[in-house]
Scaffold this motif. Structure first.
Motif, PDB file in Angstrom:
ATOM      1  N   ARG A 102      -6.053   5.748  -8.062  1.00  0.00           N
ATOM      2  CA  ARG A 102      -6.045   4.441  -7.423  1.00  0.00           C
ATOM      3  C   ARG A 102      -4.817   4.263  -6.539  1.00  0.00           C
ATOM      4  NH1 ARG A 102      -9.792   0.790  -9.167  1.00  0.00           N
ATOM      5  NH2 ARG A 102      -9.288  -0.076  -7.142  1.00  0.00           N
TER       6      ARG A 102
ATOM      7  N   ALA B 213       2.372   1.915  -3.428  1.00  0.00           N
ATOM      8  CA  ALA B 213       1.349   2.218  -4.439  1.00  0.00           C
ATOM      9  C   ALA B 213       1.184   3.711  -4.648  1.00  0.00           C
ATOM     10  CB  ALA B 213       0.019   1.598  -4.030  1.00  0.00           C
TER      11      ALA B 213
ATOM     12  N   LEU C  63      -2.470  -3.408  -8.562  1.00  0.00           N
ATOM     13  CA  LEU C  63      -2.772  -2.007  -8.864  1.00  0.00           C
ATOM     14  C   LEU C  63      -2.622  -1.746 -10.361  1.00  0.00           C
ATOM     15  CD1 LEU C  63      -3.348   0.915  -8.034  1.00  0.00           C
ATOM     16  CD2 LEU C  63      -0.887   1.188  -7.637  1.00  0.00           C
TER      17      LEU C  63
ATOM     18  N   TRP D 176      -5.285   2.920  -2.952  1.00  0.00           N
ATOM     19  CA  TRP D 176      -4.749   1.586  -2.708  1.00  0.00           C
ATOM     20  C   TRP D 176      -4.142   1.385  -1.317  1.00  0.00           C
ATOM     21  CZ3 TRP D 176      -6.544  -2.379  -4.760  1.00  0.00           C
ATOM     22  CH2 TRP D 176      -5.847  -3.589  -4.845  1.00  0.00           C
TER      23      TRP D 176
ATOM     24  N   GLN E 168      -6.957   0.381   0.824  1.00  0.00           N
ATOM     25  CA  GLN E 168      -7.439  -0.951   0.491  1.00  0.00           C
ATOM     26  C   GLN E 168      -6.460  -2.033   0.938  1.00  0.00           C
ATOM     27  OE1 GLN E 168      -8.621   0.219  -3.838  1.00  0.00           O
ATOM     28  NE2 GLN E 168     -10.003  -1.411  -3.237  1.00  0.00           N
ATOM     29  N   THR E 169      -5.166  -1.802   0.722  1.00  0.00           N
ATOM     30  CA  THR E 169      -4.200  -2.812   1.143  1.00  0.00           C
ATOM     31  C   THR E 169      -4.106  -2.914   2.656  1.00  0.00           C
ATOM     32  OG1 THR E 169      -2.447  -1.149   0.871  1.00  0.00           O
ATOM     33  CG2 THR E 169      -2.800  -2.671  -0.952  1.00  0.00           C
TER      34      THR E 169
ATOM     35  N   GLY F 151       0.810  -1.211   0.000  1.00  0.00           N
ATOM     36  CA  GLY F 151       0.000   0.000   0.000  1.00  0.00           C
ATOM     37  C   GLY F 151       0.840   1.256   0.000  1.00  0.00           C
TER      38      GLY F 151
END
Length: 445
Positions: free
Chosen positions: A377, A75, A131, A381, A384-385, A72
């Motif tokens: 994103r 990213a 990703l 991300w 999300q991660t 993450g």
């Protein structure tokens, strides 16, 4: 810039094969290969590795958590790089590192070796590969984005079906070390030639526009087309191209961020622990692996179904409904102990979850456009991660503490429903904008 739908329909008649469909195949292959480092496969390795070394399940999950969190973090930098340079070499190098890490993992003897290798592999898989695969298709398609994303997901579906079963069979006959080594070599041999030869950044680099319009033909026709203000105001749907700086000021961004975080909290934890959960309840390892395969196979049906619907109907409502149905699926899992209910649940959950993962990608791209999708994103991300890292770890801790997963599945059900509500109230920026706003409007074909 807007062009009337009638004018675009004349331009869209391109007899040549659109290279974007080659990109769909490349992304599908990438999705298949990355399952070597995904939770369904790691879930197969969980039990034999923890039993051999005497580790707890939370200790095993901890390595995956650390790697996912680092993924993450990187990213944030990988996302803008994907917008600027494309994923050709970035993703290729990540796959090479993943393959080498899996090969070396077959030789480990201590916990610290496992943590180092899995941290690196998960970081590359979560922070670069997944990703990158998510931002490629939206740059090549607008009108057929849902279908293109759905078909690109078939590789991951195939991987989630076949790879866990193969790894289970290999582990049963030759041990988990042989399985890990085979995975590593497969990742390198399959991914590197495909991505270095065929992947391209976006259609404009090849003289095309999204969905296969030849760029020269488009600009020549556009110069000869009189576009009135009425045509501009009535030409729908359209795509907004927003920068990261513009997006982070929008309420809809944070509502979608919450829903995306919830999805990544609940789904990976289920996949990592599903096989152990089923075997704990009396199903054989072979049957449990088949249940996981059915979830993935049904996911292909759900992905294509939802993806097609997303091109025809409002994807926001579709996503909200899918998350609510996922919540019901987690409640049903608590009672799916025998073979019949387990397979029935697998079909239901696979269709719903496959559809949700496709639709949420459509929603992100439709809301904010494709020009800065990698950067956007990349900001999303890490959340999300982090959720993907915490979810499986909490599941493992709850298992170690209570000896079961019922509480965790109930929590996942509640969170999924809340995620659906979050999507439902997140109106896209296009609903609030008028012609003349600072955001640029691009044809949504």
């Amino acid at each position: 810039m807007l062009v009337s739908m009638r004018a675009f329909e004349r331009l869209h008649q391109n007899p040549n094969f659109y290279y974007g469909w080659i990109i769909v195949v490349v992304v599908a292959i990438g999705g298949l290969v990355q399952t070597a480092e995904a939770y369904p496969v790691l879930g197969v390795l969980l039990k034999p590795m923890t039993e051999e070394f005497g580790w707890s399940r939370s200790t095993f999950a901890g390595a995956l958590t650390v790697g996912t969190l680092f993924g993450g973090l990187i990213a944030i930098f990988v996302g803008p790089s994907l917008d600027r340079y494309g994923g050709r070499w970035i993703i290729t190098i990540a796959f090479l590192i993943i393959g080498l890490a899996l090969i070396l993992m077959s030789r480990i003897t201590t916990l610290w070796q496992f943590y180092i290798l899995q941290t690196i592999a998960r970081m590359m898989n979560m922070g670069v590969v997944i990703l990158g695969l998510q931002v490629i298709i939206p740059k090549w398609f607008i009108y057929g984005r849902g279908r293109a994303l759905a078909f690109s997901q078939l590789g991951m579906t195939l991987g989630n079906i076949g790879v866990p079963i193969y790894i289970q069979m290999t582990t049963a006959t030759d041990g988990w070390r042989s399985a890990s080594m085979i995975l590593g070599f497969a990742v390198i041999i399959v991914s590197i030639p495909v991505f270095t030869i065929f992947l391209r950044r976006k259609p404009e680099d090849m003289g095309l526009l999204p969905d296969g319009v030849v760029y020269q033909e488009y600009t020549e026709r556009l110069d000869k087309t009189v576009i009135t203000e009425h045509e501009i105001s009535s030409a729908k749907p359209f795509e907004i191209s927003l920068s990261v700086r513009e997006v982070v000021k929008l309420r809809s961004f944070y509502l979608l961020l919450a829903a995306s975080g919830i999805l990544m909290f609940v789904a990976p934890g289920m996949f990592l622990h599903l096989m152990s959960y089923l075997t704990d309840n009396g199903l054989s390892p072979r049957v449990s692996a088949m249940v996981m395969a059915v979830v993935s196979g049904s996911g292909a049906v759900g992905s294509i179904w939802f993806g097609t619907l997303a091109d025809r109907h409002n994807p926001r409502f579709l996503l909200a409904a899918g998350l609510a149905l996922m919540g019901l699926g987690y409640l049903l899992l608590i009672f799916s102990h025998s073979i019949g209910p387990a397979f029935a649940w697998a079909v239901y959950m696979g269709v719903v979850q496959g559809g949700v993962f496709t639709t949420i990608q459509v929603v992100w791209a439709n809301y904010y456009g494709r020009e800065s999708i990698g950067g956007i994103r990349g900001v999303v991300w890490p959340v999300q991660t982090t959720a993907a890292a915490i979810g499986p770890l909490i599941s493992a801790l709850m298992y170690d503490l209570y000896g079961g997963y019922a509480f965790v599945f109930a929590l996942c059900a509640l969170l999924s429903i809340l995620g659906g509500l979050s999507v439902l109230v997140s109106k896209p920026p296009s609903d609030h904008m008028k012609i003349g706003d600072t955001a640029s409007l691009i044809p949504s074909f």
